[in-house]
Write a protein that holds these residues in place. Structure first.
Motif, PDB file in Angstrom:
ATOM      1  N   ASP A   1      -9.954  23.319  -0.683  1.00 54.78           N
ATOM      2  CA  ASP A   1      -9.368  22.873   0.434  1.00 54.78           C
ATOM      3  C   ASP A   1      -8.976  21.398   0.437  1.00 54.78           C
ATOM      4  OD1 ASP A   1     -12.064  22.374   0.756  1.00 54.78           O
ATOM      5  OD2 ASP A   1     -11.979  23.317   3.056  1.00 54.78           O
ATOM      6  N   TYR A   2      -9.325  20.859  -0.630  1.00 63.05           N
ATOM      7  CA  TYR A   2      -9.134  19.406  -0.700  1.00 63.05           C
ATOM      8  C   TYR A   2      -7.676  18.877  -0.747  1.00 63.05           C
ATOM      9  CZ  TYR A   2      -8.630  14.740  -3.146  1.00 63.05           C
ATOM     10  OH  TYR A   2      -8.379  13.279  -3.182  1.00 63.05           O
ATOM     11  N   LEU A   3      -7.475  17.759   0.002  1.00 73.02           N
ATOM     12  CA  LEU A   3      -6.182  17.117   0.265  1.00 73.02           C
ATOM     13  C   LEU A   3      -6.200  15.920   0.013  1.00 73.02           C
ATOM     14  CD1 LEU A   3      -5.289  19.005   3.797  1.00 73.02           C
ATOM     15  CD2 LEU A   3      -4.432  19.512   1.623  1.00 73.02           C
ATOM     16  N   ASP A   4      -5.255  15.584  -0.532  1.00 72.17           N
ATOM     17  CA  ASP A   4      -5.042  14.141  -0.839  1.00 72.17           C
ATOM     18  C   ASP A   4      -4.683  13.416   0.136  1.00 72.17           C
ATOM     19  OD1 ASP A   4      -2.190  14.244  -1.470  1.00 72.17           O
ATOM     20  OD2 ASP A   4      -2.613  14.776  -3.172  1.00 72.17           O
ATOM     21  N   GLU A   5      -4.399  11.829  -0.024  1.00 73.26           N
ATOM     22  CA  GLU A   5      -3.949  11.345   1.297  1.00 73.26           C
ATOM     23  C   GLU A   5      -2.758  11.447   1.546  1.00 73.26           C
ATOM     24  OE1 GLU A   5      -4.590   6.529   2.653  1.00 73.26           O
ATOM     25  OE2 GLU A   5      -3.787   6.761   0.717  1.00 73.26           O
ATOM     26  N   ALA A   6      -1.675  11.819   0.707  1.00 74.26           N
ATOM     27  CA  ALA A   6      -0.367  12.054   0.690  1.00 74.26           C
ATOM     28  C   ALA A   6      -0.182  13.237   1.449  1.00 74.26           C
ATOM     29  CB  ALA A   6       0.445  12.264  -0.518  1.00 74.26           C
ATOM     30  N   ASP A   7      -0.977  14.334   1.269  1.00 68.73           N
ATOM     31  CA  ASP A   7      -1.116  15.431   1.780  1.00 68.73           C
ATOM     32  C   ASP A   7      -1.359  15.530   3.298  1.00 68.73           C
ATOM     33  OD1 ASP A   7       0.090  16.984  -0.250  1.00 68.73           O
ATOM     34  OD2 ASP A   7      -1.784  17.468  -1.260  1.00 68.73           O
TER      35      ASP A   7
ATOM     36  N   TYR B   1       0.892  -1.071  -0.060  1.00 67.18           N
ATOM     37  CA  TYR B   1      -0.066  -0.070  -0.094  1.00 67.18           C
ATOM     38  C   TYR B   1       0.710   1.275   0.029  1.00 67.18           C
ATOM     39  CZ  TYR B   1      -3.874   3.343   1.085  1.00 67.18           C
ATOM     40  OH  TYR B   1      -4.661   4.273   0.998  1.00 67.18           O
ATOM     41  N   PHE B   2       0.464   2.267  -0.892  1.00 64.87           N
ATOM     42  CA  PHE B   2       1.220   3.647  -0.894  1.00 64.87           C
ATOM     43  C   PHE B   2       0.140   4.664  -0.716  1.00 64.87           C
ATOM     44  CE2 PHE B   2       0.002   2.914  -5.077  1.00 64.87           C
ATOM     45  CZ  PHE B   2      -0.245   4.036  -5.696  1.00 64.87           C
ATOM     46  N   LEU B   3       0.839   5.731  -0.227  1.00 61.28           N
ATOM     47  CA  LEU B   3      -0.169   7.021  -0.037  1.00 61.28           C
ATOM     48  C   LEU B   3      -0.601   7.572  -1.250  1.00 61.28           C
ATOM     49  CD1 LEU B   3       2.301   8.892   2.550  1.00 61.28           C
ATOM     50  CD2 LEU B   3       0.110   7.416   3.044  1.00 61.28           C
ATOM     51  N   THR B   4      -1.817   7.520  -1.417  1.00 63.09           N
ATOM     52  CA  THR B   4      -2.544   7.921  -2.827  1.00 63.09           C
ATOM     53  C   THR B   4      -2.538   9.410  -3.073  1.00 63.09           C
ATOM     54  OG1 THR B   4      -4.625   7.879  -1.731  1.00 63.09           O
ATOM     55  CG2 THR B   4      -3.800   5.760  -2.755  1.00 63.09           C
ATOM     56  N   CYS B   5      -2.508   9.812  -4.210  1.00 62.83           N
ATOM     57  CA  CYS B   5      -2.893  11.560  -4.682  1.00 62.83           C
ATOM     58  C   CYS B   5      -3.795  11.734  -5.672  1.00 62.83           C
ATOM     59  CB  CYS B   5      -1.559  11.728  -4.906  1.00 62.83           C
ATOM     60  SG  CYS B   5      -0.519  10.871  -6.279  1.00 62.83           S
ATOM     61  N   GLU B   6      -4.882  10.934  -5.482  1.00 62.07           N
ATOM     62  CA  GLU B   6      -6.000  11.064  -6.583  1.00 62.07           C
ATOM     63  C   GLU B   6      -6.444  12.569  -6.526  1.00 62.07           C
ATOM     64  OE1 GLU B   6      -6.370   8.693  -4.303  1.00 62.07           O
ATOM     65  OE2 GLU B   6      -6.396   6.746  -5.185  1.00 62.07           O
ATOM     66  N   PRO B   7      -6.863  13.040  -7.759  1.00 61.66           N
ATOM     67  CA  PRO B   7      -7.454  14.358  -7.817  1.00 61.66           C
ATOM     68  C   PRO B   7      -9.023  14.465  -7.060  1.00 61.66           C
ATOM     69  CG  PRO B   7      -7.647  13.434  -9.747  1.00 61.66           C
ATOM     70  CD  PRO B   7      -6.694  12.555  -9.060  1.00 61.66           C
ATOM     71  N   ASN B   8      -9.586  15.474  -6.946  1.00 61.83           N
ATOM     72  CA  ASN B   8     -10.763  15.408  -6.464  1.00 61.83           C
ATOM     73  C   ASN B   8     -11.742  15.707  -7.694  1.00 61.83           C
ATOM     74  OD1 ASN B   8     -13.010  15.783  -4.937  1.00 61.83           O
ATOM     75  ND2 ASN B   8     -12.711  17.952  -4.343  1.00 61.83           N
ATOM     76  N   LEU B   9     -12.402  14.594  -7.895  1.00 62.34           N
ATOM     77  CA  LEU B   9     -13.174  14.567  -9.126  1.00 62.34           C
ATOM     78  C   LEU B   9     -14.741  14.626  -8.736  1.00 62.34           C
ATOM     79  CD1 LEU B   9     -11.796  11.567 -11.124  1.00 62.34           C
ATOM     80  CD2 LEU B   9     -11.433  13.916 -11.394  1.00 62.34           C
ATOM     81  N   LYS B  10     -15.146  14.913  -7.454  1.00 57.98           N
ATOM     82  CA  LYS B  10     -16.277  14.747  -6.871  1.00 57.98           C
ATOM     83  C   LYS B  10     -16.768  16.523  -6.574  1.00 57.98           C
ATOM     84  CE  LYS B  10     -16.245  10.418  -4.918  1.00 57.98           C
ATOM     85  NZ  LYS B  10     -16.554   9.488  -3.735  1.00 57.98           N
ATOM     86  N   SER B  11     -15.927  17.184  -6.680  1.00 59.47           N
ATOM     87  CA  SER B  11     -16.281  18.565  -6.166  1.00 59.47           C
ATOM     88  C   SER B  11     -15.193  19.803  -6.360  1.00 59.47           C
ATOM     89  CB  SER B  11     -16.388  18.904  -4.565  1.00 59.47           C
ATOM     90  OG  SER B  11     -15.379  18.665  -3.764  1.00 59.47           O
ATOM     91  N   SER B  12     -15.410  20.910  -6.473  1.00 66.45           N
ATOM     92  CA  SER B  12     -14.350  21.980  -6.826  1.00 66.45           C
ATOM     93  C   SER B  12     -13.907  22.546  -5.635  1.00 66.45           C
ATOM     94  CB  SER B  12     -15.013  22.833  -7.891  1.00 66.45           C
ATOM     95  OG  SER B  12     -16.266  23.518  -7.132  1.00 66.45           O
ATOM     96  N   SER B  13     -13.818  21.918  -4.507  1.00 64.34           N
ATOM     97  CA  SER B  13     -13.407  22.480  -3.215  1.00 64.34           C
ATOM     98  C   SER B  13     -11.715  22.874  -3.334  1.00 64.34           C
ATOM     99  CB  SER B  13     -13.606  21.437  -2.038  1.00 64.34           C
ATOM    100  OG  SER B  13     -13.110  22.083  -0.775  1.00 64.34           O
TER     101      SER B  13
END
Length: 390
Positions: free
Chosen positions: A295-301, A281-293
């Motif tokens: 303040d979105y932080l991916d898992e790595a952040d 398992y590695f820290l993911t960095c998927e983009p936010n495809l559900k909203s335009s927020s």
């Protein structure tokens, strides 16, 4: 793979296009490179326009021929995507929408419009940058030179820029640089029948210039290639070889071994290198495809904001034995950069992790990476030891 394969296909396609070897091979290779990586269309667009100009006497026949070959390759790609995705998916439109229309690629970093000119090309080309500048004035390959300029201009409009995005233009750049050097050095050979003292002097100067340029290219590029190919950022490769050897220990470790990579996402080759059926398992960095927020932080952040909090929430927030998710079980190995290893010593000790090995990574760490990669291994509990011994 998806960056290198189109580069090789573009090289083969340019060979057939520039020497008019085979129209159908050229078109199929061009279509295939675009199917693998849609950004290859940026390189092929001016070349295709030039191709139509050269065949302007039969332009409509060439267009029909091109469209039919392109449709065949596109349909084959759609069928393959349908098989693997389980539904009809237009991956090329999705690529265009994500990277260009919606601008979501900018979440992975943005750069100024001149980045390719001031940083990208000089870093990628090194000494060849000087030759490319000479080619802008002296080159006898206007179509390839124009394609290079066109591609860099188009890429510069995108906010997210990377060195690897220039890979599609590298075959053309190397060809232009090589032909420019040949033209410059060959100019003196036309004076070989001239026996005047001035012509002989120019011939000696030309020979000296040839040797000097070759020596400079070799002296600079060979050490740089060896360093960046064998030394720089090698830790994330060496650690995968170490993990591979760990899986082959007796008793077979691949049945119980699990690895957690606490590193920036996609830092290692992952399964493409280890080729073993173990849980990783590695820290993911998927983009936010559900909203335009904003303040979105991916898992790595989220992890790097407070590593201790993230680890406690994931592994210490309830009885793990009742969980059906293997990623919530404590891993047997944790891979991280040494700078992070020094930040979470208390959590590691509390969960029976100890230092296992360390691998050199880089003399010039940047971002969230550091000079070495560390592997921490979990000591089995006394109960587990007794069960194994029995």
């Amino acid at each position: 793979m998806t960056s290198i394969a189109p580069v090789m296909i573009v090289s083969c396609g340019c060979y057939f296009e520039s020497f008019r070897k085979s129209l159908w091979k050229y078109l199929v290779l061009a279509s295939l490179s675009v199917i693998i990586r849609p950004t290859a269309a940026v390189v092929w667009f001016p070349l295709f326009i030039w191709h139509l100009f050269c065949w302007r006497q039969m332009i409509w026949k060439v267009i029909r021929y091109s469209v039919t070959r392109g449709i065949i390759v596109l349909l084959a790609s759609c069928v393959i995507d349908r098989i693997f995705y389980g539904e009809w998916t237009n991956v090329h439109y999705n690529f265009l929408h994500f990277n260009v229309l919606s601008g979501l690629s900018g979440m992975y970093g943005t750069h100024p419009w001149h980045w390719y000119l001031t940083q990208g090309l000089p870093v990628v080309l090194g000494t060849h940058m000087l030759i490319l500048l000479v080619a802008l004035k002296k080159s006898k390959e206007p179509i390839f030179l124009g394609t290079i300029v066109w591609s860099i201009v188009v890429y510069s409009f995108l906010s997210h820029k990377e060195f690897r995005f220039l890979s599609g233009t590298l075959p053309l750049i190397m060809h232009v640089c090589g032909s420019t050097l040949y033209a410059l050095f060959d100019s003196a050979s036309h004076e070989k029948d001239d026996t005047s003292a001035g012509a002989k002097q120019r011939g000696r100067c030309s020979h000296t210039a040839k040797v000097s340029v070759i020596v400079i290219l070799l002296v600079f590029n060979i050490p740089v290639a060896l360093y960046f190919g064998l030394v720089h950022q090698r830790g994330t490769i060496d650690v995968m070889f170490y993990l591979y050897k760990e899986t082959k220990k007796e008793p077979p470790n691949d049945a119980i071994m699990s690895v957690l990579f606490l590193m920036p996402c996609h830092s290692t080759p992952y399964y493409s290198y280890i080729h073993r059926n173990i849980s990783m398992y590695f820290l993911t960095c998927e983009p936010n495809l559900k909203s335009s927020s904003d303040d979105y932080l991916d898992e790595a952040d989220q992890f790097y904001e407070d590593p201790d909090v993230w680890l406690k929430q994931r592994y210490d927030s309830g009885p793990r034995s009742n969980s059906s998710s293997p990623t919530e079980q404590l891993p047997t190995h944790i891979v991280m950069f040494d700078e992070l290893y020094l930040r979470i010593p208390l959590w590691l000790r509390q969960h029976n992790f100890h230092f296992c090995d360390q691998f050199f990574h880089s003399h010039f760490p940047e971002g969230r990476s550091s000079g070495s990669v560390v592997v921490a291994c979990r000591s089995p509990s006394p109960l587990l030891k007794s069960n194994r011994s029995s």
